[in-house]
Every structure is written in C-alpha cells, then in structure tokens.
Design a protein around this motif. Structure first.
Motif, mmCIF file in Angstrom:
data_model
loop_
_atom_site.group_PDB
_atom_site.id
_atom_site.type_symbol
_atom_site.label_atom_id
_atom_site.label_comp_id
_atom_site.label_asym_id
_atom_site.label_seq_id
_atom_site.Cartn_x
_atom_site.Cartn_y
_atom_site.Cartn_z
ATOM 1 N N LEU A 39 11.154 6.774 0.064
ATOM 2 C CA LEU A 39 11.757 5.823 0.776
ATOM 3 C C LEU A 39 12.668 4.701 0.887
ATOM 4 C CD1 LEU A 39 9.028 6.778 3.313
ATOM 5 C CD2 LEU A 39 11.465 8.108 3.282
ATOM 6 N N ARG A 40 13.391 4.577 0.969
ATOM 7 C CA ARG A 40 13.945 3.272 1.293
ATOM 8 C C ARG A 40 13.184 2.384 2.139
ATOM 9 N NH1 ARG A 40 20.384 4.290 2.785
ATOM 10 N NH2 ARG A 40 20.768 6.360 0.207
ATOM 11 N N GLU A 88 10.303 -0.320 6.196
ATOM 12 C CA GLU A 88 9.328 -1.392 6.923
ATOM 13 C C GLU A 88 9.245 -0.520 8.757
ATOM 14 O OE1 GLU A 88 12.387 -4.103 6.507
ATOM 15 O OE2 GLU A 88 11.715 -4.530 4.617
ATOM 16 N N LYS A 89 9.286 0.330 8.908
ATOM 17 C CA LYS A 89 9.297 1.024 10.350
ATOM 18 C C LYS A 89 8.551 1.860 10.397
ATOM 19 C CE LYS A 89 13.723 2.280 12.568
ATOM 20 N NZ LYS A 89 15.197 3.219 12.384
ATOM 21 N N ILE A 90 7.878 2.490 8.998
ATOM 22 C CA ILE A 90 6.376 3.223 9.288
ATOM 23 C C ILE A 90 5.680 1.928 9.136
ATOM 24 C CG2 ILE A 90 5.361 3.828 7.393
ATOM 25 C CD1 ILE A 90 7.369 6.004 6.236
ATOM 26 N N HIS A 145 0.876 -0.986 0.319
ATOM 27 C CA HIS A 145 -0.120 -0.310 0.372
ATOM 28 C C HIS A 145 0.531 1.106 -0.067
ATOM 29 C CE1 HIS A 145 -3.423 1.668 0.323
ATOM 30 N NE2 HIS A 145 -3.367 2.682 1.603
ATOM 31 N N PHE A 146 2.024 1.092 1.045
ATOM 32 C CA PHE A 146 3.069 2.810 1.056
ATOM 33 C C PHE A 146 3.509 2.597 -0.196
ATOM 34 C CE2 PHE A 146 1.968 2.013 5.843
ATOM 35 C CZ PHE A 146 1.948 3.469 5.483
ATOM 36 N N GLU A 147 4.299 1.424 -0.698
ATOM 37 C CA GLU A 147 4.658 1.601 -2.534
ATOM 38 C C GLU A 147 4.173 2.233 -3.355
ATOM 39 O OE1 GLU A 147 8.601 -2.175 -0.627
ATOM 40 O OE2 GLU A 147 6.151 -2.771 -2.121
ATOM 41 N N GLU A 148 2.927 1.743 -3.157
ATOM 42 C CA GLU A 148 2.132 1.964 -4.367
ATOM 43 C C GLU A 148 1.800 3.450 -4.278
ATOM 44 O OE1 GLU A 148 -1.206 -0.173 -4.650
ATOM 45 O OE2 GLU A 148 -0.107 -2.071 -4.924
ATOM 46 N N LEU A 166 10.374 11.288 6.591
ATOM 47 C CA LEU A 166 10.102 11.769 4.775
ATOM 48 C C LEU A 166 10.048 13.092 4.629
ATOM 49 C CD1 LEU A 166 7.953 10.759 2.574
ATOM 50 C CD2 LEU A 166 6.315 11.624 3.973
ATOM 51 N N PHE A 167 9.820 13.436 5.322
ATOM 52 C CA PHE A 167 10.082 15.001 5.128
ATOM 53 C C PHE A 167 11.484 15.751 4.984
ATOM 54 C CE2 PHE A 167 6.715 16.037 8.548
ATOM 55 C CZ PHE A 167 5.562 15.655 7.073
#
Ligand code: SF4
Ligand code: SF4
Length: 563
Positions: free
Chosen positions: A243-244, A249-251, A233-236, A367-368
């Motif tokens: 992000l690496r 994974e931490k998120i 979901h995040f990758e899309e 992210l920021f």
C-alpha cells in the motif's frame, strides 16, 4: 475451619478480590484527595465510573506515589512493563539514541564461553550447589528498598549520559509508559529521573479502567499509539506492504482498537489447570461463525483460537498470534461477488488479546484492488488436516504451549530415563539443574518443566528490579542473578511452574542469609537455554538417544518431520 478428629480438614477462605492487595499500601485518603485536585485527574468525570470501580478506589488501590532521586531509572528499554507513570513534580529524561549500555541498565552481560572455558567448567563444578560470590559494594547496581517496596537501578553520572546520548526532557503533567503497560510489549526507551521527581505510578489494571471510563484518557492513550506505533504495525504486516503511504495513513486513521479477555490470564489459567476445567465455553468471542464481518481483525498481542462447530461442541482448527489476521476470505469474497459472505469459523480469545479492526470499506477502497486471490488464506486448508493433528493442536492450545518458542519436548519412546540431560544441565548451572524431567504428556510426548521462553512471557510482569528479562540479542528469557532479590513474583506468575527459588551458598556450603532478617537469601532460577555456552542447550547435546528437542509449537509440524 478444622473439624478435628479423623475427618479431613475443611478450610473456608474468602475469595481473593482485585483490591485485596493495593498497589501502594501507603496510599492514604489524603493522597487521593490531593490527586483529585490535580488538573489531569480533576478533568475526569467521576460519574462515568461504575459503583464497584469508583475513580477514588482506582486511585487508592491501583496507583502509588513514587519519589525518584536524580539518576534513578524509571523504566528500562526492553523491559516488559506493567504500569504507566504520570509525572506530578520534577522532571525526567528519555534516552532516544543510542540506547544505554546493558551494564548501566542492570542487565546481565553474557559473554560466550570459549572452548577451554567450557571444558574447564566440567572440573570446576563444586559438590555444593548454587555457589555465589559474596556481594561486594562494587557490584551493587540497585538502590536499597524504597517507597516502591523494592530495589531499583540508577545512573551515577547524569551529565555524561546527557552528553553522550540524545535525550529529551519529560515534564510534570506528562503520562508515559502506557503502551507497554496495556499491550504487554517491551518498553521502547529508557527513562530516568533528572531531578528529585514525584510520579504517580498506575498499574495496568487501573490504567485500563481509566481508559475505559474516561474519554480524555482513552483519547490520549490511543492517540499516542496511533501516532507512534500503528503505522509501523501495518508496514510490518505482509498483507499491507504493497500500500502507498497515503492509503496506509487513511487505514491508520479509521482502525479501531479492541481488547478481549483478561490481561492477567495466567492467574485464571493456573486455576483452570489445577481444577481441570474446560475453558473453551468461557472464552470471549471475538467473531462468531455465521455472522457477517464488518472489518478485518489483526491480532496485535496475545492469542486467539479459530474453531468450528462440531456436533454439540467445537473443534479447534488453529490459533492466531501477533501479526496474524482473521476474516479476510469472507470480506474479500463478498467484495468480489457483491454478496456478503458469512464467517465459517469462530474466533475466541485465549487469555488476553489485543485486536485491531480495519473497517471493510477501507479494505475495499485500498487493499482489495491490489490483492490477488492466491494471497487470501482459505479455511478449507485448515479443515483438511487429520484428526491426529487436530488432537495435538487442541492439546497445545489447551495447555497454552502455543506460547512456547523453546518447549522441551521429550519422545517417551526413545527416552530411557537415564537423566544424562538433567546431569548436563546441573553441571552447566552451579550444580542445580534448571528443569525437571517431568511434565504434561500427549501420546508418546512429554513437555518437560523447563522454561519455554514464551512469546508472551507473563513471568516478566511485576519483577520489581527487571532482573528477569528478555535477552536483547537472543530473545531468550533470562534472569540477572545479581539484581534478582528473590521476591518470587516471577515464579508465581509463570503459568507452567518453570521457575524455582533456590537458597544460595558460599564455597564452604554455608547458606547465605540476610543479616537483618536472618532468612536465607533466595534467587530465582530457570532454564536460560545455556546462554553463553558453546553449542547451545547442554540438555539437547547430552541426550544419547536423540529423545529431547527444543521446539517452537508454531512450527510443530515442520519439527516433527525432521525428528
Ligand atoms: S518462566 Fe514461564 S512464563 Fe516465563 S518464559 Fe519461561 S515458561 Fe514462559
Ligand atoms: S524473584 Fe523473579 S520477580 Fe523477583 S526479583 Fe528475582 S527475577 Fe525478579
């Protein structure tokens, strides 16, 4: 109660309750007692459930015992599910790859017509509407009524399936199907019974309560989602793409799941439409104007309204759907300036919304630092729109047309009421048009009663045979006439009244009836966007005045410019 005489009749009826219609009418107290002794259920703490929703009530009313014969398809890839399954005895198999062919799943195989077929169809049309061939034994793809009170597709040659597809066993004690059931997303794989199997099917309402009141079930369901789907979901999402993997994974680990509103929003929405009520005041608030955000909100499923205070009321600025996010500018500005920024809008749930909350700390850390100010959307851009546009937006949100990907919009200034569109539809669909040139209006525009091929097609939920489904190729919502048993579940669920049940006939015009009940055989029908026809929807092509367009309300402004 009738009053008699000339006075209007007044009928007093009890308000429908959630458990008026149990999921499994055959469930007994003995079944519930047996279930309470099973380890998966015995581990649940009964005391955590409220008095009005006890665990025994959930088991009695929101679950049913289903016996599957070898080969029975339990869930189909691509179906929209409304229940999950706990295997009690026996075993099932999940098809990993390649997917089963559509004809084995009871899907309609749509072949695009050639030019000559399309022309010939014009002359083939009979004077009798809704003609069908008599169902032959060879075309049977569903088993007769079973414990689930419906029909089901089945696979005849299990060894061949196992031989030709990569599959995995799922054994007693396993729960599956919960993600599609809770998130109204498609089933990601087909599961079939390998042996005689007994399963507990839990409808989503009960599943939601189990997740809510029992920590163990909640952890199991969330863990499955976290490991299977959250990273994807995040990758899309474009925002997180830079992000690496480690940061992602931490998120994923710290993201919270939240749900707002009612999953079966179509029921309350239909009621609101009939009574003409104002829903904005009743919408669950997800984030409030003036408050300080503690995380970024990502919409995973459903819709949410963004509004600002205006006098004593509220003004709708826009709405958000799956993949959209909220609160980024306030969080980002706070991080940049070192001063916490308050939200300048309110976010409320339109129907049912699934939200992911990414903690502010995670954004600040990962992210920021890689985000540029230009990538942060500003609410000012939304407020700058004209009042006309706001009114249109308000209407589209109020009427839930924001759910539409293919609304039939008619310009009433251009439309001469010639009905060429309706006739074109009828000649493409067994003599019966699949829409009504009638509907809600805004200014000079009307949204006709034609299926809008919704983003959240609530009509799919509950179809016992999976006959109504989203076409894998086109994404259109279509009905497989062969597996539709005419139960009307879909018609009762469509919030826009866009499905009709029709009697089907033989060539002679005789209505086909069920030999046992002698009642006419009904089929659900609706706009299929002329799936398989050359040149797309016949209604659009037939309009001599360019008065009819199919539009995606999310792209309304763009569509209006081209019209
Ligand atoms: S039948 Fe109704 S709910 Fe289903 S896709 Fe069409 S308009 Fe949407
Ligand atoms: S009437 Fe609708 S819900 Fe019932 S089987 Fe047909 S398509 Fe499915």
């Amino acid at each position: 109660m009738g009053t008699g005489g000339d006075m209007a009749d007044v009928v007093s009826v009890a308000r429908p309750q959630r458990w008026d219609t149990p999921f499994g009418p055959d469930m007994t107290d003995g079944d519930v007692d047996d279930l309470l002794r099973r380890p998966e259920i015995a581990s649940i703490d009964l005391d955590r459930f409220p008095i009005h929703t006890p665990l025994t009530g959930i088991l009695r009313n929101d679950t049913r015992l289903v016996r599957f014969a070898p080969g029975d398809i339990v869930v189909r890839e691509g179906d929209y599910g409304n229940s999950a399954f706990l295997i009690l005895d026996g075993g099932m198999r999940v098809v990993i790859a390649p997917s089963l062919p559509r004809n084995l799943l009871g899907r309609q195989v749509v072949e695009r017509k050639g030019f000559f077929d399309s022309v010939a169809q014009l002359w083939r049309n009979s004077w009798v509407p809704e003609i069908r061939d008599r169902p032959g034994e060879s075309s049977r793809m569903v088993r007769d009524a079973d414990l689930r009170g419906g029909a089901r597709a089945f696979l005849q040659d299990i060894p061949a399936i196992i031989d030709q597809h990569r599959t995995a066993s799922i054994n007693a004690g396993t729960l599956f199907g919960e993600l599609a059931a809770l998130g109204r997303i498609q089933r990601t794989a087909t599961v079939f019974a390998e042996t005689e199997t007994l399963a507990l099917e839990i409808r989503w309402q009960g599943l939601r309560e189990l997740r809510k009141y029992d920590e163990g079930w909640r952890r199991q369901i969330d863990a499955t989602y976290r490991s299977n789907a959250l990273k994807n979901h995040f990758e899309e999402n474009a925002l997180f793409r830079g992000l690496r993997s480690q940061a992602l994974e931490k998120i994923v680990e710290t993201t919270l799941f939240e749900t707002y509103g009612s999953f079966d929003w179509h029921a309350s929405y239909r009621q609101m439409r009939q009574t003409g009520g104002d829903v904005l005041d009743d919408e669950p608030i997800i984030a409030r104007e003036g408050n300080y955000p503690d995380g970024l909100l990502l919409i995973r499923a459903g819709f949410a309204r963004v509004s600002v205070k205006l006098g004593n009321g509220r003004r709708t600025l826009t709405y958000l759907g799956a993949g959209d996010h909220y609160g980024l500018s306030a969080l980002y500005d706070g991080w940049k300036t070192g001063e916490a920024g308050a939200l300048d809008t309110t976010l409320s749930a339109l129907g049912y919304v699934d939200v992911l909350r990414v903690p502010a700390g995670m954004l600040e850390e990962h992210l920021f630092p890689i985000l540029t100010p230009a990538e942060v959307p500003r609410v000012g851009e939304l407020v700058a729109r004209s009042l006309d546009e706001d009114a249109l937006m308000e209407w589209a949100v109020e009427e839930r047309y924001v759910n539409a990907t293919q609304a039939m919009l008619i310009d009433l200034q251009k439309c001469t009421r010639c009905d060429d569109c309706v006739r074109a539809c009828a000649s493409t669909h067994e003599g019966n048009p699949r829409f009504i040139r009638h509907g809600r209006t805004f200014d000079n525009y009307m949204v006709a009663n034609a299926c809008m091929h919704c983003i959240d097609p609530v009509c799919l939920i509950g179809c016992p045979t999976g006959a109504i489904h989203r076409s894998v190729e086109s994404g259109n919502v279509i009905i497989n006439d062969e597996t539709c048993i005419g139960c009307a579940t879909c018609a009762n669920s469509c919030p826009y009244d866009n499905i009709r049940l029709v009697e089907i006939r033989e060539e002679t015009g005789a209505v086909m009836t069920d030999p046992e009940t002698e009642r006419p055989i009904m089929k659900a029908t609706k706009c299929d966007l002329c799936e398989g026809q050359l040149g797309g929807p016949a209604c659009v092509r037939a309009c001599p005045h360019d008065a009819l367009h199919r539009i995606d309300f999310r792209e309304l402004e763009e569509a209006a410019k081209q019209w």
